[in-house]
Write an enzyme that holds these catalytic residues in place. Structure first.
Site, PDB file in Angstrom:
ATOM      1  N   GLU A 104      -3.917  12.762   7.365  1.00 25.58           N
ATOM      2  CA  GLU A 104      -3.984  12.467   8.791  1.00 25.58           C
ATOM      3  C   GLU A 104      -3.177  13.476   9.590  1.00 25.58           C
ATOM      4  OE1 GLU A 104      -3.620   7.703   7.900  1.00 25.58           O
ATOM      5  OE2 GLU A 104      -2.219   8.695   9.243  1.00 25.58           O
ATOM      6  N   CYS A 117       1.549  15.416  15.022  1.00 23.17           N
ATOM      7  CA  CYS A 117       2.193  14.691  13.926  1.00 23.17           C
ATOM      8  C   CYS A 117       1.452  15.097  12.653  1.00 23.17           C
ATOM      9  CB  CYS A 117       2.081  13.195  14.173  1.00 23.17           C
ATOM     10  SG  CYS A 117       2.777  12.217  12.839  1.00 23.17           S
ATOM     11  N   CYS A 124       2.268   8.865  -0.695  1.00 22.82           N
ATOM     12  CA  CYS A 124       3.721   8.988  -0.759  1.00 22.82           C
ATOM     13  C   CYS A 124       4.244   8.194  -1.955  1.00 22.82           C
ATOM     14  CB  CYS A 124       4.369   8.457   0.519  1.00 22.82           C
ATOM     15  SG  CYS A 124       6.164   8.695   0.548  1.00 22.82           S
ATOM     16  N   CYS A 128       7.981   2.502   0.572  1.00 25.58           N
ATOM     17  CA  CYS A 128       8.544   1.590   1.592  1.00 25.58           C
ATOM     18  C   CYS A 128       7.545   0.464   1.828  1.00 25.58           C
ATOM     19  CB  CYS A 128       8.827   2.348   2.885  1.00 25.58           C
ATOM     20  SG  CYS A 128       9.918   3.759   2.597  1.00 25.58           S
ATOM     21  N   CYS A 131       5.027   0.326   4.895  1.00 26.20           N
ATOM     22  CA  CYS A 131       4.320   1.558   5.264  1.00 26.20           C
ATOM     23  C   CYS A 131       2.981   1.658   4.544  1.00 26.20           C
ATOM     24  CB  CYS A 131       5.202   2.755   4.910  1.00 26.20           C
ATOM     25  SG  CYS A 131       4.348   4.337   5.079  1.00 26.20           S
ATOM     26  N   CYS A 355     -10.315   4.210  13.636  1.00 26.36           N
ATOM     27  CA  CYS A 355      -9.829   4.733  12.370  1.00 26.36           C
ATOM     28  C   CYS A 355     -10.287   3.867  11.216  1.00 26.36           C
ATOM     29  CB  CYS A 355      -8.316   4.833  12.399  1.00 26.36           C
ATOM     30  SG  CYS A 355      -7.674   5.699  10.991  1.00 26.36           S
TER      31      CYS A 355
HETATM   32  N1  SAH Z   1       8.477   9.768   4.890  1.00 25.10           N
HETATM   33  C1  SAH Z   1       9.189  10.057   6.077  1.00 25.10           C
HETATM   34  C2  SAH Z   1       8.289  10.498   7.206  1.00 25.10           C
HETATM   35  C3  SAH Z   1       6.995   9.774   7.392  1.00 25.10           C
HETATM   36  S1  SAH Z   1       7.100   8.108   7.940  1.00 25.10           S
HETATM   37  C4  SAH Z   1      10.049   8.857   6.481  1.00 25.10           C
HETATM   38  O1  SAH Z   1       9.887   7.798   5.915  1.00 25.10           O
HETATM   39  O2  SAH Z   1      10.907   9.047   7.337  1.00 25.10           O
HETATM   40  C5  SAH Z   1       7.683   8.305   9.603  1.00 25.10           C
HETATM   41  C6  SAH Z   1       8.364   7.089  10.166  1.00 25.10           C
HETATM   42  O3  SAH Z   1       7.424   6.013  10.311  1.00 25.10           O
HETATM   43  C7  SAH Z   1       9.499   6.541   9.316  1.00 25.10           C
HETATM   44  O4  SAH Z   1      10.628   6.268  10.111  1.00 25.10           O
HETATM   45  C8  SAH Z   1       8.892   5.282   8.765  1.00 25.10           C
HETATM   46  O5  SAH Z   1       9.862   4.337   8.384  1.00 25.10           O
HETATM   47  C9  SAH Z   1       8.037   4.826   9.910  1.00 25.10           C
HETATM   48  N2  SAH Z   1       7.011   3.859   9.558  1.00 25.10           N
HETATM   49  C10 SAH Z   1       6.260   3.822   8.445  1.00 25.10           C
HETATM   50  N3  SAH Z   1       5.426   2.771   8.471  1.00 25.10           N
HETATM   51  C11 SAH Z   1       5.656   2.112   9.619  1.00 25.10           C
HETATM   52  C12 SAH Z   1       5.111   0.930  10.216  1.00 25.10           C
HETATM   53  N4  SAH Z   1       4.164   0.238   9.620  1.00 25.10           N
HETATM   54  N5  SAH Z   1       5.593   0.550  11.417  1.00 25.10           N
HETATM   55  C13 SAH Z   1       6.557   1.257  12.042  1.00 25.10           C
HETATM   56  N6  SAH Z   1       7.113   2.383  11.533  1.00 25.10           N
HETATM   57  C14 SAH Z   1       6.670   2.802  10.324  1.00 25.10           C
HETATM   58 FE1  SF4 Z   2       6.789   7.407   2.366  1.00 20.46          FE
HETATM   59 FE2  SF4 Z   2       8.442   5.440   3.147  1.00 20.46          FE
HETATM   60 FE3  SF4 Z   2       7.944   7.523   4.785  1.00 20.46          FE
HETATM   61 FE4  SF4 Z   2       6.017   5.715   4.234  1.00 20.46          FE
HETATM   62  S1  SF4 Z   2       7.923   5.345   5.336  1.00 20.46           S
HETATM   63  S2  SF4 Z   2       5.767   7.925   4.298  1.00 20.46           S
HETATM   64  S3  SF4 Z   2       6.470   5.215   2.072  1.00 20.46           S
HETATM   65  S4  SF4 Z   2       8.971   7.574   2.784  1.00 20.46           S
END
Ligand code: SAH
Ligand code: SF4
Length: 383
Positions: A104, A117, A124, A128, A131, A355
């Site tokens: 994306e 972005c 990944c 998390c 996510c 999407c």
């Molecule tokens: N992997 C990196 C960058 C990509 S995610 C990271 O985790 O920082 C970018 C941001 O989006 C991160 O702060 C992550 O916690 C947040 N994020 C991921 N899924 C999300 C969701 N469902 N709602 C809100 N923020 C989210």
């Molecule tokens: Fe990966 Fe966590 Fe960032 Fe999602 S929020 S992209 S799982 S590191």
């Protein structure tokens, strides 16, 4: 682990620095003049195919076509699908890599600036729980050229779009906040950063790139030594190891105290403030006492907190924090700890449906369609 070999042909070219491209072109027996033209076509004109590069002699283009192994001589990634927000400010692209994987890239228009972005990995490995990308698991690392290609793609769109007001004709900011963990793919990401900064290319200004990490401690310490010209954002989400472990499993590997120590080293060595990301989850981490915990954790550090309302995902039952809770959280940080914070806007939210349709059409059921789209738009650095 080293990044996989590039899969779509253009990444072989887009992943070369200017110096490397010159060396490559000269090794094929062509002059520096041709190398300079090729660089300009790739990074400035954002050409889509070798056919557009008519200032290059046919023999140079023929050699390139054979090197790229691309009969159509395309130098742009394939757009598998696209969706736009109703307000027209956000466009989300699904780009297809040579091996069929989808990543994306999101174009976001703001008053006076455009931000891309971009993804650093397909999927990944960090897992998390909230996510969508984490829920789909790890695919592979992106090559530097595949990261650069996403920014060039956005720049190409802007070059061809009708004038849309000041600051709208070129890309100004890039955030590494798409799919993937950038510090898990350190070398490719930093190479892409260097290429995007080249003043004769996309020419992103100093400090116009923001890298967001889940907290890969060795990567943060490496950044503290190497001082790449990027802003660092650290995804915190919880202020104790126990609470964080429920949301961010890799905190078992890089515990919160080690993460905060690494952040301290980074800020001391670079003199830079870190952005701390905090996804607000209703009833979990959005209370005034949670705000106090983060205030205490960040005390004495140069910090700004970015509060992001959770975007619900299929694999996680949590709900977004309420706007009122976010305002209280912000007030606690400001009044009791003098820590500045922002609440990210939820823009472009309506393109989620588009999407979802794209993902269905792509046939990749694990694609983080709805939720990951929702989460892209609010993730904007302040500039
Ligand atoms: N992997 C990196 C960058 C990509 S995610 C990271 O985790 O920082 C970018 C941001 O989006 C991160 O702060 C992550 O916690 C947040 N994020 C991921 N899924 C999300 C969701 N469902 N709602 C809100 N923020 C989210
Ligand atoms: Fe990966 Fe966590 Fe960032 Fe999602 S929020 S992209 S799982 S590191």
């Amino acid at each position: 682990m080293m990044p996989a070999e590039p899969d779509f042909p253009v990444s072989r070219l887009l992943g070369l620095t200017r110096t490397e491209l010159f060396t490559q072109v000269e090794s094929w027996g062509f002059s520096r003049v041709h190398a300079a033209r090729l660089w300009r076509y790739l990074h400035w004109e954002c050409a889509e195919s070798l056919g557009e590069m008519d200032a290059l002699p046919a023999r140079v283009r023929a050699r390139l076509a054979s090197e790229l192994g691309d009969a159509k001589a395309s130098v742009a990634p394939a757009v598998a699908s696209e969706s736009r927000s109703n307000d027209g400010f956000t466009r989300k692209f699904l780009l297809e890599l040579g091996d069929g994987r989808l990543i994306e890239t999101v174009l976001m228009r703001f008053s006076g600036r455009v931000t891309a972005c971009v993804s650093s990995q397909a999927g990944c490995a960090m897992g998390c729980v909230f996510c969508a990308t984490g829920q789909m698991g790890f695919g592979r690392h992106l090559h530097a050229g595949e990261i650069v290609a996403q920014a060039v793609h956005v720049q190409r769109i802007l070059r061809h779009a009708p004038a849309a007001g000041p600051g709208q004709h070129r890309l100004r900011n890039v955030v590494l906040m798409g799919m993937g963990e950038p510090l898990h793919n350190y070398d490719a990401v930093m190479k892409a950063v260097a290429i995007l900064h080249d003043p004769s290319g996309v020419a992103l200004g100093a400090e116009r790139i923001t890298l967001s990490t889940v907290g890969v401690v060795p990567g943060i310490l490496r950044m503290a030594e190497e001082k790449p010209p990027v802003h660092l954002a650290v995804s915190l989400h919880a202020a104790t190891q126990e609470e964080r472990a429920r949301l961010v499993p890799v905190t078992a590997k890089w515990p919160l105290d080690e993460l905060m120590a690494a952040c301290r080293v980074y800020s001391e060595r670079t003199g830079r403030r870190i952005f701390y990301e905090w996804t607000l989850i209703d009833g979990q981490n959005d209370s005034p006492s949670a705000a106090r915990a983060v205030g205490r954790l960040l005390r004495g550090l140069p910090a700004q907190v970015n509060l992001i309302p959770l975007n619900p995902t299929a694999g996680y039952g949590g709900l977004p924090g309420h706007a009122e809770a976010a305002r209280k959280f912000q007030a606690v940080l400001a009044d009791e700890f003098r820590i500045p914070s922002t609440i990210r806007q939820r823009r472009g939210i309506d393109i989620a449906a588009g999407c979802g349709q794209l993902a269905a059409a792509s046939g990749q059921s694990s694609f983080p369609h709805l939720s990951s789209l929702l989460r892209q738009s609010p993730l904007l650095p302040q500039s």
